[in-house]
Design a protein around this motif. Sequence first.
Motif, PDB file in Angstrom:
ATOM      1  N   PHE A  11       0.905  -1.095  -0.175  1.00  0.00           N
ATOM      2  CA  PHE A  11       0.109   0.006  -0.046  1.00  0.00           C
ATOM      3  C   PHE A  11       0.820   1.299  -0.111  1.00  0.00           C
ATOM      4  O   PHE A  11       0.328   2.218  -0.613  1.00  0.00           O
ATOM      5  N   ARG A  12       1.963   1.176   0.504  1.00  0.00           N
ATOM      6  CA  ARG A  12       2.837   2.200   0.832  1.00  0.00           C
ATOM      7  C   ARG A  12       3.418   2.701  -0.737  1.00  0.00           C
ATOM      8  O   ARG A  12       3.633   3.783  -1.321  1.00  0.00           O
ATOM      9  N   ASN A  13       3.737   1.550  -1.462  1.00  0.00           N
ATOM     10  CA  ASN A  13       4.416   1.716  -2.941  1.00  0.00           C
ATOM     11  C   ASN A  13       3.030   2.165  -3.758  1.00  0.00           C
ATOM     12  O   ASN A  13       3.549   3.069  -4.683  1.00  0.00           O
ATOM     13  N   ILE A  14       1.872   1.757  -3.489  1.00  0.00           N
ATOM     14  CA  ILE A  14       0.913   2.464  -4.296  1.00  0.00           C
ATOM     15  C   ILE A  14       0.833   3.962  -3.891  1.00  0.00           C
ATOM     16  O   ILE A  14       0.907   4.868  -4.863  1.00  0.00           O
ATOM     17  N   GLU A  15       0.811   4.401  -2.816  1.00  0.00           N
ATOM     18  CA  GLU A  15       0.888   5.726  -2.404  1.00  0.00           C
ATOM     19  C   GLU A  15       2.493   6.514  -2.968  1.00  0.00           C
ATOM     20  O   GLU A  15       2.206   7.492  -3.351  1.00  0.00           O
ATOM     21  N   ARG A  16       3.187   5.852  -3.084  1.00  0.00           N
ATOM     22  CA  ARG A  16       4.466   6.533  -3.672  1.00  0.00           C
ATOM     23  C   ARG A  16       4.511   6.762  -5.027  1.00  0.00           C
ATOM     24  O   ARG A  16       4.795   7.576  -5.667  1.00  0.00           O
ATOM     25  N   VAL A  23       7.504   5.471  -7.854  1.00  0.00           N
ATOM     26  CA  VAL A  23       7.802   4.183  -6.989  1.00  0.00           C
ATOM     27  C   VAL A  23       8.715   3.454  -8.205  1.00  0.00           C
ATOM     28  O   VAL A  23       8.382   3.487  -9.157  1.00  0.00           O
ATOM     29  N   ASN A  24       9.558   2.699  -7.584  1.00  0.00           N
ATOM     30  CA  ASN A  24      10.436   1.810  -8.562  1.00  0.00           C
ATOM     31  C   ASN A  24       9.448   0.777  -8.926  1.00  0.00           C
ATOM     32  O   ASN A  24       8.930  -0.050  -8.165  1.00  0.00           O
ATOM     33  N   ASN A  66      -0.521   0.876 -15.242  1.00  0.00           N
ATOM     34  CA  ASN A  66       0.480   1.690 -15.503  1.00  0.00           C
ATOM     35  C   ASN A  66       1.558   0.948 -15.442  1.00  0.00           C
ATOM     36  O   ASN A  66       2.369   0.849 -16.687  1.00  0.00           O
ATOM     37  N   ALA A  67       1.856   0.257 -14.562  1.00  0.00           N
ATOM     38  CA  ALA A  67       3.220  -0.714 -14.317  1.00  0.00           C
ATOM     39  C   ALA A  67       3.167  -1.876 -15.549  1.00  0.00           C
ATOM     40  O   ALA A  67       4.336  -1.997 -15.923  1.00  0.00           O
ATOM     41  N   GLN A  68       2.147  -2.264 -15.787  1.00  0.00           N
ATOM     42  CA  GLN A  68       1.982  -3.547 -16.675  1.00  0.00           C
ATOM     43  C   GLN A  68       2.222  -2.718 -18.406  1.00  0.00           C
ATOM     44  O   GLN A  68       2.883  -3.494 -19.057  1.00  0.00           O
ATOM     45  N   GLU A  69       1.699  -1.683 -18.342  1.00  0.00           N
ATOM     46  CA  GLU A  69       1.766  -1.057 -19.576  1.00  0.00           C
ATOM     47  C   GLU A  69       3.287  -0.455 -20.112  1.00  0.00           C
ATOM     48  O   GLU A  69       3.259  -0.314 -21.226  1.00  0.00           O
ATOM     49  N   HIS A  70       3.968  -0.233 -19.017  1.00  0.00           N
ATOM     50  CA  HIS A  70       5.383   0.313 -19.240  1.00  0.00           C
ATOM     51  C   HIS A  70       6.418  -0.413 -18.740  1.00  0.00           C
ATOM     52  O   HIS A  70       7.023  -0.180 -17.747  1.00  0.00           O
ATOM     53  N   LYS A  72       9.493  -1.085 -19.739  1.00  0.00           N
ATOM     54  CA  LYS A  72      10.751  -0.705 -19.582  1.00  0.00           C
ATOM     55  C   LYS A  72      11.106   0.433 -18.757  1.00  0.00           C
ATOM     56  O   LYS A  72      12.257   1.135 -18.623  1.00  0.00           O
ATOM     57  N   THR A  73      10.085   1.151 -18.143  1.00  0.00           N
ATOM     58  CA  THR A  73      10.154   2.080 -17.204  1.00  0.00           C
ATOM     59  C   THR A  73      10.620   1.841 -15.892  1.00  0.00           C
ATOM     60  O   THR A  73      10.066   0.818 -15.169  1.00  0.00           O
ATOM     61  N   LYS A  74      11.509   2.547 -15.447  1.00  0.00           N
ATOM     62  CA  LYS A  74      12.089   2.197 -14.207  1.00  0.00           C
ATOM     63  C   LYS A  74      11.172   2.623 -12.831  1.00  0.00           C
ATOM     64  O   LYS A  74      10.939   2.158 -11.771  1.00  0.00           O
ATOM     65  N   ASN A  75      10.760   3.808 -12.957  1.00  0.00           N
ATOM     66  CA  ASN A  75       9.662   4.285 -11.846  1.00  0.00           C
ATOM     67  C   ASN A  75       8.479   4.860 -12.402  1.00  0.00           C
ATOM     68  O   ASN A  75       8.063   5.214 -13.604  1.00  0.00           O
ATOM     69  N   ILE A  76       7.404   4.212 -11.723  1.00  0.00           N
ATOM     70  CA  ILE A  76       6.107   4.402 -12.076  1.00  0.00           C
ATOM     71  C   ILE A  76       5.380   5.728 -11.377  1.00  0.00           C
ATOM     72  O   ILE A  76       5.674   5.837 -10.063  1.00  0.00           O
ATOM     73  N   LYS A  77       5.194   6.774 -12.041  1.00  0.00           N
ATOM     74  CA  LYS A  77       4.554   7.726 -11.520  1.00  0.00           C
ATOM     75  C   LYS A  77       3.061   7.855 -12.016  1.00  0.00           C
ATOM     76  O   LYS A  77       2.744   7.960 -13.252  1.00  0.00           O
ATOM     77  N   GLN A  78       2.140   8.003 -11.094  1.00  0.00           N
ATOM     78  CA  GLN A  78       0.607   7.906 -11.373  1.00  0.00           C
ATOM     79  C   GLN A  78       0.246   9.319 -11.417  1.00  0.00           C
ATOM     80  O   GLN A  78       0.434  10.088 -10.282  1.00  0.00           O
ATOM     81  N   MET A  79      -0.431   9.938 -12.335  1.00  0.00           N
ATOM     82  CA  MET A  79      -1.000  11.177 -12.313  1.00  0.00           C
ATOM     83  C   MET A  79      -2.547  11.061 -11.834  1.00  0.00           C
ATOM     84  O   MET A  79      -3.165  10.084 -11.928  1.00  0.00           O
ATOM     85  N   ASP A  80      -2.837  12.083 -11.063  1.00  0.00           N
ATOM     86  CA  ASP A  80      -4.405  12.039 -10.245  1.00  0.00           C
ATOM     87  C   ASP A  80      -5.476  11.699 -11.421  1.00  0.00           C
ATOM     88  O   ASP A  80      -5.602  11.711 -12.402  1.00  0.00           O
TER      89      ASP A  80
END
Length: 80
Positions: A11-16, A23-24, A66-70, A72-80
């Motif tokens: 859950f903390r990783n989702i928040e990150r 988040v990595n 988002n993580a599954q669709e990318h 090759k991306t190192k960090n996942i950043k979710q926009m609101d």
Amino acid sequence: MQELIDVTEFFRNIERAYDEHGVNRQKLIDSFRRFQEINPARTEQNNLRRDFEKNSNLDIYQVLKNAQEHPKTKNIKQMD
């Protein structure tokens, strides 16, 4: 006790993912897999997800999508 720590870390990783740095991706995926191991019943996973989303207004599904669709991306950043 370790299981509680591992679920909390998921859950903390989702928040990150919603933080400015994100988040990595691999840590997110690993924590999600661990979450599934601890809670193998889909019903329990959905109950925990709904409670978390209700209290945080964050969308677990969108972060994981988002993580599954990318892959090759190192960090996942979710926009609101």
